[in-house]
Design a protein around this motif. Structure first.
Motif, mmCIF file in Angstrom:
data_model
loop_
_atom_site.group_PDB
_atom_site.id
_atom_site.type_symbol
_atom_site.label_atom_id
_atom_site.label_comp_id
_atom_site.label_asym_id
_atom_site.label_seq_id
_atom_site.Cartn_x
_atom_site.Cartn_y
_atom_site.Cartn_z
ATOM 1 N N ALA A 63 -49.630 43.704 -17.667
ATOM 2 C CA ALA A 63 -50.225 43.264 -18.931
ATOM 3 C C ALA A 63 -49.174 43.380 -20.031
ATOM 4 O O ALA A 63 -48.428 44.347 -20.087
ATOM 5 C CB ALA A 63 -51.440 44.119 -19.260
ATOM 6 N N ASP A 76 -52.631 33.902 -19.561
ATOM 7 C CA ASP A 76 -52.888 35.316 -19.841
ATOM 8 C C ASP A 76 -52.890 36.090 -18.534
ATOM 9 O O ASP A 76 -53.183 35.531 -17.470
ATOM 10 C CB ASP A 76 -54.230 35.473 -20.556
ATOM 11 C CG ASP A 76 -54.422 36.858 -21.151
ATOM 12 O OD1 ASP A 76 -53.413 37.531 -21.463
ATOM 13 O OD2 ASP A 76 -55.584 37.280 -21.299
ATOM 14 N N GLU A 78 -54.143 40.080 -17.303
ATOM 15 C CA GLU A 78 -54.711 41.360 -17.714
ATOM 16 C C GLU A 78 -55.006 42.223 -16.497
ATOM 17 O O GLU A 78 -55.315 41.727 -15.415
ATOM 18 C CB GLU A 78 -55.980 41.154 -18.541
ATOM 19 C CG GLU A 78 -57.094 40.448 -17.816
ATOM 20 C CD GLU A 78 -58.307 40.188 -18.693
ATOM 21 O OE1 GLU A 78 -58.873 41.144 -19.245
ATOM 22 O OE2 GLU A 78 -58.695 39.002 -18.803
ATOM 23 N N CYS A 90 -56.111 42.508 -11.057
ATOM 24 C CA CYS A 90 -55.651 41.751 -12.217
ATOM 25 C C CYS A 90 -56.341 40.399 -12.313
ATOM 26 O O CYS A 90 -56.764 39.833 -11.308
ATOM 27 C CB CYS A 90 -54.144 41.521 -12.119
ATOM 28 S SG CYS A 90 -53.205 43.053 -12.030
#
Length: 156
Positions: A63, A76, A78, A90
């Motif tokens: 991240a 993205d 995370e 993830c």
């Protein structure tokens, strides 16, 4: 995660059947039929002018990492749950593509990072379901078979 890492090591050790499909002076992309699913495996290879550590910093799955800054296919990344220092669940999202004909995707994977005695670094991942990450509206849930990246030091 360990099974995904082992599958990637097997792909790396088996040089047979790969056919070149694209390349530049810096990167070569090859493919071969998968034995796990109805489709192809793809690999990209290149030598980058940097230390293994600096290259790894650009590709490692963390991240806030650098991948979302340079990879237009990763919107993205995370961490949903850190299992250990090297294993985590993830969620990766990708943007829409082809003038929004292809919807944004989300992938939920178990990811492992390893470093081997020869200095090689590996991130390996495969699809997983997790109760803290149900499918999100406006995303198509993708499915990853074992996949990942090797960062292999070379002389010089």
């Amino acid at each position: 995660a360990e099974a995904a890492a082992e599958q990637l090591r097997l792909y790396r050790r088996d040089p047979g059947g790969w056919r070149g499909c694209r390349g530049t002076g810096e990167v070569a992309v090859s493919w071969r039929p998968s034995t796990e699913f109805a489709g192809n495996l793809y690999k990209g290879e290149g030598i980058l002018p940097g230390s293994p550590h600096s290259v790894w910093e650009c590709i490692k799955p963390v991240a806030g990492g650098l991948r979302t800054k340079w990879d237009q296919n990763v919107k993205d990344f995370e961490v949903i749950e850190a299992i250990t220092d090297t294993v985590s669940i993830c969620r990766t999202t990708t943007p829409s593509a082809c003038m929004r004909i292809i919807s944004p995707r989300e992938f939920v994977d178990v990811v492992v990072m390893k470093q081997y005695e020869d200095g090689t670094m590996l991130s390996a991942a495969t699809n997983v379901e997790h109760p803290l990450c149900p499918p999100q509206p406006n995303f198509v849930r993708g499915f990853n078979y074992p996949c990942g990246c090797f960062c292999i030091p070379v002389q010089g």
